[in-house]
Design a protein around this motif. Structure first.
Motif, short mmCIF file in Angstrom:
data_model
loop_
_atom_site.label_atom_id
_atom_site.label_comp_id
_atom_site.label_asym_id
_atom_site.label_seq_id
_atom_site.Cartn_x
_atom_site.Cartn_y
_atom_site.Cartn_z
N THR A 126 7.63 61.05 1.71
CA THR A 126 6.26 61.14 1.21
C THR A 126 5.75 59.71 0.99
N ALA A 127 4.43 59.60 0.79
CA ALA A 127 3.85 58.27 0.54
C ALA A 127 4.45 57.67 -0.74
N ALA A 128 4.72 58.53 -1.72
CA ALA A 128 5.30 58.03 -2.98
C ALA A 128 6.71 57.49 -2.75
N GLU A 129 7.48 58.22 -1.96
CA GLU A 129 8.83 57.74 -1.67
C GLU A 129 8.78 56.43 -0.89
N GLU A 130 7.83 56.38 0.05
CA GLU A 130 7.70 55.17 0.86
C GLU A 130 7.43 53.96 -0.04
N SER A 131 6.46 54.09 -0.95
CA SER A 131 6.18 52.91 -1.77
C SER A 131 7.32 52.62 -2.73
N TYR A 132 7.98 53.66 -3.17
CA TYR A 132 9.16 53.44 -4.03
C TYR A 132 10.23 52.65 -3.28
N LEU A 133 10.55 53.10 -2.07
CA LEU A 133 11.60 52.41 -1.30
C LEU A 133 11.18 50.98 -0.95
N LEU A 134 9.89 50.82 -0.58
CA LEU A 134 9.42 49.47 -0.25
C LEU A 134 9.53 48.54 -1.46
N SER A 135 9.19 49.08 -2.63
CA SER A 135 9.25 48.20 -3.81
C SER A 135 10.70 47.88 -4.16
N ARG A 136 11.57 48.84 -3.98
CA ARG A 136 12.99 48.58 -4.23
C ARG A 136 13.53 47.51 -3.28
N VAL A 137 13.20 47.67 -2.00
CA VAL A 137 13.65 46.70 -1.00
C VAL A 137 13.11 45.31 -1.36
N ASP A 138 11.84 45.30 -1.73
CA ASP A 138 11.15 44.06 -2.06
C ASP A 138 11.79 43.35 -3.25
N ASN A 139 12.35 44.13 -4.13
CA ASN A 139 12.93 43.55 -5.34
C ASN A 139 14.39 43.13 -5.18
N GLU A 140 14.94 43.32 -4.01
CA GLU A 140 16.31 42.83 -3.81
C GLU A 140 16.28 41.30 -3.88
N PRO A 141 17.28 40.71 -4.50
CA PRO A 141 17.27 39.24 -4.66
C PRO A 141 17.16 38.53 -3.31
N LYS A 142 16.39 37.46 -3.31
CA LYS A 142 16.17 36.68 -2.07
C LYS A 142 17.49 36.27 -1.43
N THR A 143 18.48 35.99 -2.28
CA THR A 143 19.76 35.49 -1.77
C THR A 143 20.52 36.53 -0.96
N ARG A 144 20.16 37.78 -1.10
CA ARG A 144 20.87 38.83 -0.36
C ARG A 144 20.35 38.96 1.08
N TRP A 145 19.15 38.43 1.32
CA TRP A 145 18.54 38.58 2.64
C TRP A 145 19.08 37.53 3.61
#
Ligand SMILES: O=C(O)CCC(=O)C(=O)O
Ligand SMILES: [Fe+2]
Length: 300
Positions: free
Chosen positions: A82-101
């Motif tokens: 759903t759109a809600a899940e999409e934004s949830y997952l995107l925000s989670r991904v976005d919040n992963e520490p920079k050093t992990r990327w």
């Protein structure tokens, strides 16, 4: 919420887990966690609604097979998230520490579950974070392939800026030959091109000619946001897959779901005309697979 929920049978109750977690998250005080909690609460109300495409998943994958693909074993589920899940997952991904990327040819990559390796001991299995397990477990009821199920143990997150893609490649023998890819953000067209036998493990017995896979046609699959692509069988073993470095996708007749793409974006160009679909934002994909050889190391 509304009594319209259709229960989905899963081997682990995602509903009770999400409920439990959203309650505990909601009781925490940081704004970010609170926002996640709200999103999760929305998910809970949306997950079971009768209109949720997931309610149809139990019927099996056949309904989702791309009939126009030249090989069987390619499935696309629209509105898997759903759109809600999409934004949830995107925000989670976005919040992963920079050093992990890590950055790989202009796209950013994040791995969960460990680092697949060809060494004889295999991948050191790492815990997959809880927020991602939720996305994972929604794959469980699908069972598109006996191997895409509970024993998924690896998620690769790819983040592409508009205009960026991934070179044609095969996922290879480290994984079970079945992959499930959730698309978030922008759409993109994945191109499948027959693997030339002499590209890899060239076998003199082939005689250099009459290669079965050469007879197969290239094809594309347009991946809208919130869709789930599954491919297995010959599409995994006999084809390379990749996404072109383009800012807009020209969706032509070679794209197995061209009609659906035309419908989704409002038909541009008429039934047979060229369909040009811009990638207006970044695309993030979650590639879920099972790494065959793993080991655990004891943590104290
Ligand atoms: O982003 C995608 O959809 C494809 C990713 C992929 O093929 C891979 O990481 O192996
Ligand atoms: Fe891949």
């Amino acid at each position: 919420m509304n009594g319209r929920r259709t229960p989905i049978r899963v081997s682990r109750s995602i509903f009770s887990e999400i409920f439990a977690r959203s309650h505990s998250v909601l009781s925490q005080s940081t704004t970010r966690e609170y926002a996640y909690g709200l999103t999760e609460a929305v998910l809970v109300s949306e997950l079971g609604s009768r209109n949720s495409p997931r309610s149809g998943l139990a019927r099996g994958m056949d309904a989702h097979a791309l009939a126009r693909a030249p090989v069987p074993g390619v499935y696309l589920l629209y509105d898997f998230d759903t759109a809600a899940e999409e934004s949830y997952l995107l925000s989670r991904v976005d919040n992963e520490p920079k050093t992990r990327w890590t950055t790989v040819s202009d796209r950013r990559v994040l791995q969960f579950g460990g680092r697949p390796t060809a060494t004889k001991h295999g991948m050191i299995a790492e815990k997959i974070p809880e927020w991602l397990l939720d996305a994972f477990y929604t794959l469980v009821p699908i069972r598109p392939h006996p191997r895409v199920r509970e024993d998924l143990n690896h998620v690769l997150v790819n983040a592409y800026e508009p205009g960026r893609g991934i070179m044609p490649h095969e996922d290879g023998p480290l994984y079970d030959p079945a992959v499930a890819i959730v698309s978030l953000g922008a759409s993109a067209t994945m191109r499948f091109t027959p693997r030339r036998r002499d590209d890899a493990d060239a076998d003199a017995a082939d005689g250099g000619g009459g290669r079965a896979s050469d007879a197969a046609a290239a094809f594309g699959v347009w991946l809208p946001p919130r869709s789930l692509l599954v491919f297995t069988g010959a599409a995994y073993t006999e084809y390379l897959h990749g996404i072109e470095d383009v800012a807009e996708d020209v969706v032509d007749e070679s794209v197995a779901n061209r009609d659906a793409a035309a419908k989704a974006v409002g038909g541009g160009g008429g039934a047979d005309g060229p369909l040009v679909i811009p990638r207006e934002r970044a695309r993030v994909s979650l590639t879920c697979r099972r790494v065959l050889k793993t080991r655990k190391i004891l943590a104290f």
